[in-house]
Motif scaffolding. Structure first.
Motif, mmCIF file in Angstrom:
data_model
loop_
_atom_site.group_PDB
_atom_site.id
_atom_site.type_symbol
_atom_site.label_atom_id
_atom_site.label_comp_id
_atom_site.label_asym_id
_atom_site.label_seq_id
_atom_site.Cartn_x
_atom_site.Cartn_y
_atom_site.Cartn_z
ATOM 1 N N PHE A 49 -21.134 31.165 -20.134
ATOM 2 C CA PHE A 49 -19.814 30.953 -20.754
ATOM 3 C C PHE A 49 -19.188 32.266 -21.213
ATOM 4 O O PHE A 49 -17.985 32.474 -21.098
ATOM 5 C CB PHE A 49 -19.931 30.008 -21.957
ATOM 6 C CG PHE A 49 -20.595 28.702 -21.618
ATOM 7 C CD1 PHE A 49 -20.182 27.968 -20.522
ATOM 8 C CD2 PHE A 49 -21.635 28.214 -22.392
ATOM 9 C CE1 PHE A 49 -20.799 26.766 -20.190
ATOM 10 C CE2 PHE A 49 -22.259 27.011 -22.063
ATOM 11 C CZ PHE A 49 -21.831 26.289 -20.962
ATOM 12 N N GLN B 245 -15.611 25.008 -18.542
ATOM 13 C CA GLN B 245 -15.405 24.382 -17.231
ATOM 14 C C GLN B 245 -15.448 25.418 -16.111
ATOM 15 O O GLN B 245 -16.115 25.211 -15.098
ATOM 16 C CB GLN B 245 -14.058 23.664 -17.238
ATOM 17 C CG GLN B 245 -13.898 22.690 -16.110
ATOM 18 C CD GLN B 245 -12.547 22.008 -16.170
ATOM 19 O OE1 GLN B 245 -11.630 22.381 -15.457
ATOM 20 N NE2 GLN B 245 -12.406 21.037 -17.037
ATOM 21 N N LEU B 246 -14.750 26.536 -16.328
ATOM 22 C CA LEU B 246 -14.729 27.564 -15.282
ATOM 23 C C LEU B 246 -16.121 28.194 -15.118
ATOM 24 O O LEU B 246 -16.568 28.441 -13.989
ATOM 25 C CB LEU B 246 -13.667 28.628 -15.612
ATOM 26 C CG LEU B 246 -13.395 29.642 -14.518
ATOM 27 C CD1 LEU B 246 -12.978 28.986 -13.208
ATOM 28 C CD2 LEU B 246 -12.309 30.642 -14.943
ATOM 29 N N ALA B 247 -16.805 28.408 -16.255
ATOM 30 C CA ALA B 247 -18.153 28.989 -16.193
ATOM 31 C C ALA B 247 -19.094 28.061 -15.418
ATOM 32 O O ALA B 247 -19.895 28.500 -14.599
ATOM 33 C CB ALA B 247 -18.682 29.228 -17.598
ATOM 34 N N LEU B 248 -18.949 26.774 -15.673
ATOM 35 C CA LEU B 248 -19.767 25.759 -15.009
ATOM 36 C C LEU B 248 -19.522 25.762 -13.500
ATOM 37 O O LEU B 248 -20.456 25.751 -12.704
ATOM 38 C CB LEU B 248 -19.359 24.411 -15.601
ATOM 39 C CG LEU B 248 -20.256 23.228 -15.410
ATOM 40 C CD1 LEU B 248 -21.550 23.471 -16.152
ATOM 41 C CD2 LEU B 248 -19.582 21.984 -15.958
ATOM 42 N N ASP B 249 -18.242 25.793 -13.120
ATOM 43 C CA ASP B 249 -17.896 25.758 -11.698
ATOM 44 C C ASP B 249 -18.365 27.018 -10.976
ATOM 45 O O ASP B 249 -18.713 26.969 -9.799
ATOM 46 C CB ASP B 249 -16.386 25.568 -11.519
ATOM 47 C CG ASP B 249 -15.948 24.163 -11.914
ATOM 48 O OD1 ASP B 249 -16.829 23.312 -12.144
ATOM 49 O OD2 ASP B 249 -14.731 23.908 -12.010
ATOM 50 N N LEU B 250 -18.349 28.149 -11.700
ATOM 51 C CA LEU B 250 -18.780 29.395 -11.073
ATOM 52 C C LEU B 250 -20.285 29.627 -11.222
ATOM 53 O O LEU B 250 -20.857 30.522 -10.599
ATOM 54 C CB LEU B 250 -18.034 30.585 -11.683
ATOM 55 C CG LEU B 250 -16.533 30.688 -11.364
ATOM 56 C CD1 LEU B 250 -15.879 31.761 -12.220
ATOM 57 C CD2 LEU B 250 -16.317 30.989 -9.886
ATOM 58 N N GLY B 251 -20.916 28.818 -12.072
ATOM 59 C CA GLY B 251 -22.358 28.954 -12.295
ATOM 60 C C GLY B 251 -22.713 30.236 -13.034
ATOM 61 O O GLY B 251 -23.729 30.854 -12.741
ATOM 62 N N VAL B 252 -21.835 30.631 -13.980
ATOM 63 C CA VAL B 252 -22.119 31.835 -14.770
ATOM 64 C C VAL B 252 -22.154 31.463 -16.255
ATOM 65 O O VAL B 252 -21.763 30.356 -16.631
ATOM 66 C CB VAL B 252 -21.044 32.933 -14.542
ATOM 67 C CG1 VAL B 252 -21.094 33.451 -13.124
ATOM 68 C CG2 VAL B 252 -19.647 32.434 -14.890
ATOM 69 N N VAL C 218 -10.495 31.242 -7.935
ATOM 70 C CA VAL C 218 -11.144 32.468 -8.369
ATOM 71 C C VAL C 218 -12.471 32.545 -7.616
ATOM 72 O O VAL C 218 -13.162 31.545 -7.465
ATOM 73 C CB VAL C 218 -11.301 32.527 -9.907
ATOM 74 C CG1 VAL C 218 -12.121 31.378 -10.455
ATOM 75 C CG2 VAL C 218 -11.905 33.826 -10.363
ATOM 76 N N SER C 219 -12.742 33.742 -7.120
ATOM 77 C CA SER C 219 -13.947 33.906 -6.315
ATOM 78 C C SER C 219 -14.736 35.110 -6.827
ATOM 79 O O SER C 219 -14.150 36.158 -7.117
ATOM 80 C CB SER C 219 -13.504 34.114 -4.860
ATOM 81 O OG SER C 219 -14.557 34.595 -4.104
ATOM 82 N N ILE C 220 -16.032 34.942 -6.957
ATOM 83 C CA ILE C 220 -16.871 36.062 -7.404
ATOM 84 C C ILE C 220 -18.079 36.204 -6.483
ATOM 85 O O ILE C 220 -18.508 35.236 -5.868
ATOM 86 C CB ILE C 220 -17.344 35.906 -8.877
ATOM 87 C CG1 ILE C 220 -18.134 34.603 -9.071
ATOM 88 C CG2 ILE C 220 -16.194 35.995 -9.846
ATOM 89 C CD1 ILE C 220 -18.859 34.514 -10.395
ATOM 90 N N LEU D 191 -21.847 37.358 -6.879
ATOM 91 C CA LEU D 191 -22.869 37.731 -7.865
ATOM 92 C C LEU D 191 -23.765 38.855 -7.353
ATOM 93 O O LEU D 191 -24.484 39.476 -8.130
ATOM 94 C CB LEU D 191 -23.707 36.510 -8.258
ATOM 95 C CG LEU D 191 -22.948 35.419 -9.026
ATOM 96 C CD1 LEU D 191 -23.858 34.255 -9.357
ATOM 97 C CD2 LEU D 191 -22.325 35.957 -10.304
#
Lengths: 347, 131
Positions: free
Chosen positions: B54, B45-52, B7-9, B11
């Motif tokens: 929760f 975990q996903l929020a952490l990896d994406l730095g966003v 998944v790619s975002i 910001l």
């Protein structure tokens, strides 16, 4: 050269080697704690590293020269000051060289990318060896506490701060801190590599860091339990110097892990052949959040409690995260409580 | 071995991060890179990896759960579920999306694409290929 010179020579040489190797530990794209472009790494960055190392080794050579050339002519007190000055001076030169290189590298830093990529494959965040293994130090202290409680009338009086209850409290705090650090490092650290072998290597690197913390908890629990049980004569525990047979292998194991981490670099990226390394550039943290030459990470908008260090290998706390302060609080509590207890008990 | 779905975002994009996450996930689901039974990472975990935050991931997961793609598991992330029967079309939602599409088509025309090129690109996208 006196016999006292040898450890100093070793310390100075070790510091020199450590400072020399420091730029090598970083992930690709990070040089002196700054995220720099590829062209800089392979061009001007090389010159910067060479100059930095030249300063580091000049400092070390100067310190070695002081220790080797001036010891005999001085009285012991002056000699002590000279040796201390040589070691401290060597460290100051190393740190100054780093800060000098840090400022120069930052002038070439790339803008922080707003693009974030993450894998959709869940990763293993369990503790190495499982929760039961990690609970070992807690059980150890629990058994010790039960033995202290059942033999409380046989505890010699006047032990003050070194008495079993105070030691037990110290053990509980440190074990709690180590395990809290292990759990949070396992669960609240960002995965940087998203594809290929690098994912598994980075996870192994993280789990080893967590394992070191669990082992440290074992070490503290063992030493505290032994000291407490030996202080109660009725229990007949006489481990004495034999404790080294337990503590030494733990220390050697931790040293081996530290050496492995130095070899493979941050996130274990050097464990993969250069041709198979992913194209990950940097460590997904903004340069602006790194303070004091890349020593501290302060980013309140980052949910990670732990991030990969930019100086050295392993992880450091995100001091902008409130949960990190909980860990710092646990770590500081015994340091504040012990002197207070000492004062209250009158030594 | 198939590559792990990512998944790619961005910001810096005006599109909210939760929409970007949901959109990427939906693409993987539609193109069957994520299959029924697959476990997605826990929200934290996903929020952490994406730095966003929760909540950003939680909203994205909730959107896809509402669309019938995911079943949310407490503390364990989400599981992809089978969408056996085609869901009844939400007329309002479809109208909204077609409206967005017409705006995008106008922007593409303005950027120099012909109606035929837009139509061909849409067909490729609908069939799961890259535009």
């Amino acid at each position: 050269m006196t016999s006292e010179s040898w450890p100093l020579l070793f310390i100075i040489a070790f510091h020199g080697l450590l400072f020399h190797a420091m730029p090598r530990f970083s992930r690709p794209g990070i040089l002196f704690a700054a995220t720099v472009p590829e062209a800089f790494v392979s061009g001007a960055g090389r010159t910067l590293v060479s100059r930095y190392r030249a300063i580091v080794w000049s400092g070390a050579a100067l310190a070695l020269g002081v220790v080797l050339l001036f010891p005999a002519a001085l009285d012991p007190e002056a000699q002590g000051f000279l040796y201390l000055g040589a070691v401290a001076g060597n460290l100051i030169v190393g740190i100054s060289a780093w800060l000098w290189a840090y400022r120069r590298a930052h002038a070439h830093a790339v803008a922080h990318s707003e693009i974030r990529v993450a894998s959709l494959v869940p990763r293993d965040t369990s503790l190495p060896g499982g929760a039961l293994f990690a609970s070992g130090p807690v059980f150890m202290l629990l058994i010790t506490a039960v033995l202290v409680a059942t033999h409380r009338d046989q505890i010699p009086e006047g032990m003050g701060i070194t008495g079993p209850p105070a030691l037990l409290a110290f053990g509980v705090f440190y074990v709690a801190m180590m395990l809290a650090m292990a759990v949070s490092m396992s669960r609240r650290t960002r995965q940087i590599a998203v594809e290929g072998m690098a994912v598994a290597v980075e996870q192994r690197f993280r789990r080893l860091n967590v394992f070191v913390l669990v082992l440290a908890a074992y070490g503290v629990a063992m030493m505290v339990s032994t000291a407490i049980l030996e202080s109660i004569p009725a229990l007949g525990v006489r481990l004495g110097e034999r404790i080294a047979f337990i503590v030494l292998p733990l220390m050697l194991f931790n040293l081996a892990i530290a050496l492995w981490m130095f070899r493979v670099g941050q996130g274990g990226h050097r464990a993969i052949a250069a041709s198979a390394r992913p194209e990950t550039w940097g460590d997904a943290t903004p340069d602006a959040a790194w303070k004091v030459g890349g020593l501290f990470y302060f980013n309140p908008s980052d949910p990670a409690i732990w991030v990969e260090k930019r100086i050295g290998v392993g992880y450091t706390l995100n001091i902008g995260n409130r949960s990190a302060w909980l860990l710092i609080g646990i770590a500081l509590l015994p340091m504040i409580a012990a002197p207070l207890l000492f004062l209250l008990k009158g030594g | 071995m198939a590559a792990a779905p990512l998944v790619s975002i961005d910001l810096g994009s005006p599109t909210p991060a939760y929409r970007q996450i949901a959109s990427d996930l939906r693409r993987h689901l539609v193109e069957e890179r994520l299959k029924p039974g697959d476990l997605l990472p826990p929200i934290r975990q996903l929020a952490l990896d994406l730095g966003v935050h929760f909540n950003t991931v939680a909203i994205a997961y909730r959107m896809l759960a509402d669309e019938g793609w995911l079943e949310l598991k407490r503390r364990r992330g989400a599981v992809v579920i089978a969408r056996d029967a085609p869901r009844a079309m939400d007329r309002n939602r479809v109208d909204q999306l077609l409206q967005q599409l017409s705006h995008t088509a106008a922007e593409l025309r303005s950027a120099g694409m012909s109606a035929r090129q837009i139509s061909a690109a849409l067909q490729r996208i609908a069939q799961g290929a890259k535009p």
